[in-house]
Structures are given as C-alpha cells and as structure tokens.
Design a protein around this motif. Structure first.
Motif, PDB file in Angstrom:
ATOM      1  N   SER A   1      -3.966   1.933  -4.309  1.00  0.00           N
ATOM      2  CA  SER A   1      -2.941   0.900  -4.420  1.00  0.00           C
ATOM      3  C   SER A   1      -3.390  -0.199  -5.383  1.00  0.00           C
ATOM      4  O   SER A   1      -2.607  -0.668  -6.215  1.00  0.00           O
ATOM      5  N   GLU A   2      -4.644  -0.579  -5.289  1.00  0.00           N
ATOM      6  CA  GLU A   2      -5.183  -1.586  -6.207  1.00  0.00           C
ATOM      7  C   GLU A   2      -5.214  -1.051  -7.638  1.00  0.00           C
ATOM      8  O   GLU A   2      -4.895  -1.772  -8.591  1.00  0.00           O
ATOM      9  N   PHE A   3      -5.583   0.207  -7.806  1.00  0.00           N
ATOM     10  CA  PHE A   3      -5.620   0.824  -9.138  1.00  0.00           C
ATOM     11  C   PHE A   3      -4.236   0.814  -9.775  1.00  0.00           C
ATOM     12  O   PHE A   3      -4.072   0.441 -10.941  1.00  0.00           O
ATOM     13  N   ILE A   4      -3.224   1.194  -9.009  1.00  0.00           N
ATOM     14  CA  ILE A   4      -1.853   1.196  -9.520  1.00  0.00           C
ATOM     15  C   ILE A   4      -1.441  -0.220  -9.929  1.00  0.00           C
ATOM     16  O   ILE A   4      -0.858  -0.430 -11.000  1.00  0.00           O
ATOM     17  N   SER A   5      -1.762  -1.196  -9.099  1.00  0.00           N
ATOM     18  CA  SER A   5      -1.428  -2.587  -9.417  1.00  0.00           C
ATOM     19  C   SER A   5      -2.164  -3.062 -10.670  1.00  0.00           C
ATOM     20  O   SER A   5      -1.589  -3.756 -11.519  1.00  0.00           O
ATOM     21  N   PHE A   6      -3.417  -2.689 -10.793  1.00  0.00           N
ATOM     22  CA  PHE A   6      -4.253  -3.067 -11.930  1.00  0.00           C
ATOM     23  C   PHE A   6      -3.669  -2.529 -13.233  1.00  0.00           C
ATOM     24  O   PHE A   6      -3.452  -3.273 -14.197  1.00  0.00           O
TER      25      PHE A   6
ATOM     26  N   LEU B   1       0.822  -1.216   0.000  1.00  0.00           N
ATOM     27  CA  LEU B   1       0.000   0.000   0.000  1.00  0.00           C
ATOM     28  C   LEU B   1       0.849   1.256   0.000  1.00  0.00           C
ATOM     29  O   LEU B   1       1.946   1.277   0.550  1.00  0.00           O
ATOM     30  N   LEU B   2       0.310   2.311  -0.599  1.00  0.00           N
ATOM     31  CA  LEU B   2       0.954   3.618  -0.500  1.00  0.00           C
ATOM     32  C   LEU B   2       0.879   4.088   0.948  1.00  0.00           C
ATOM     33  O   LEU B   2      -0.068   3.757   1.656  1.00  0.00           O
ATOM     34  N   PRO B   3       1.839   4.881   1.393  1.00  0.00           N
ATOM     35  CA  PRO B   3       1.772   5.392   2.775  1.00  0.00           C
ATOM     36  C   PRO B   3       0.487   6.195   3.001  1.00  0.00           C
ATOM     37  O   PRO B   3       0.131   7.057   2.194  1.00  0.00           O
ATOM     38  N   ILE B   4      -0.168   5.910   4.095  1.00  0.00           N
ATOM     39  CA  ILE B   4      -1.464   6.540   4.361  1.00  0.00           C
ATOM     40  C   ILE B   4      -1.349   8.051   4.537  1.00  0.00           C
ATOM     41  O   ILE B   4      -2.258   8.798   4.173  1.00  0.00           O
ATOM     42  N   ALA B   5      -0.219   8.524   5.056  1.00  0.00           N
ATOM     43  CA  ALA B   5      -0.030   9.973   5.207  1.00  0.00           C
ATOM     44  C   ALA B   5      -0.023  10.655   3.842  1.00  0.00           C
ATOM     45  O   ALA B   5      -0.607  11.736   3.674  1.00  0.00           O
TER      46      ALA B   5
END
Length: 165
Positions: free
Chosen positions: A70-75, A37-41
C-alpha cells in the motif's frame, strides 16, 4: 471517542488515520485504514501464488506486506501525480506510472510495465477495431507484465516469480 494510534501527513497534506474503525471519513481529509490499505485477503492470495502449495503465511506477514504494498503504491502514484501537476494535467496514466518507477530507481519494473502497457494498448486498439467492424469473435486475453495470461480458475498453475532480464 476513539484513540488514534498514529497520524501521518504525506507530502500533499493528506492525513492517514491508523485506527481500525470510527467516525473518520475522507471528507475532513482523514483517510481510514481500511481505505488506505489493500484488502488483506487479496494480499494473502498474491503472496500464496508464489509459495509452494503446502506453505503457510502468518497474519503478521500478511499485514506487513499489506502495509508495504500500500505504501509502495502511494509512493509511486505520488511521484506520478507530482509530474502531472507540474504538467498541469489531472489524469495519471500508465506512462506516468512507468516514468515514476524509473525516476524512483525501479528501472526493471518500469521496463517490464512499459512492455505490458504497449501490448495492452495494441490489444485494446484491436478490440476497438473489431467492435467497430461488428466482428465480436472471442480474441486472446491481454497477458500481464510477465507475459502470463490471466487465470481462469483456482486449478490454474501458480504464477512464477518476477524475472527480469
């Protein structure tokens, strides 16, 4: 021993572990949540840019957006990677990402990013020419895909929402 909440296997056989910590590493094919995941901050800062100054964002909203982006980037990256694999290339480039966005139905994003990529490459070429000629003057910064320049400080004006023509 740590309990796994869920394991997802994507189309290329990568395993995702949704546990917060533990003895999981990328070496055995399992990717820790913090690496997935991308950092939540960072996600929260991006979300805040579009909202009015007095608006607040719940932790749940940030976590939900964190999962989505994060899912979009992976997709998108997975689609671009498949293209590269079929073409027997190892490096995913900006054109591959634009192609993947268009293929997946995100034509508006693809067109905006193609324009950005074109401007970026032009400016990188100009910088390379200036460096070769010994001219190290301060030049303009590359605008993002919306045509905005990068921010210099926290007092900068917030960015505007996505607008597609």
């Amino acid at each position: 021993m740590t309990d796994k909440i869920d394991i997802v296997i994507d189309r290329e056989g990568h395993k995702y572990s949704f546990e917060g910590a533990g003895d999981v590493s990328g070496e055995d094919g399992i990717i820790k949540e913090q690496d997935r995941l991308l950092p939540i901050a960072n996600v929260g800062r991006i979300m805040k840019q579009i909202l009015p100054p007095n608006a607040k964002i719940s932790k749940e909203a940030k976590e939900t957006m964190q999962e989505c982006v994060s899912e979009f980037i992976s997709f998108v990256t997975g689609e671009a990677s498949d293209k590269c694999h079929k073409e027997k290339r190892k490096t995913v480039n900006g054109d591959d990402i634009c192609w993947a966005l268009a293929t997946l139905g995100f034509d508006n994003y693809a067109e905006q990013l193609k324009r950005y990529l074109h401007r970026y490459r032009e400016q990188e070429g100009e910088r390379a020419n200036q460096n070769r000629s010994g001219n190290h003057e301060e030049n303009e910064e590359t605008p993002n895909y919306r045509g905005e320049l990068p921010r210099r400080s926290a007092s900068a004006v917030p960015s505007t929402p996505f607008k597609f023509n």
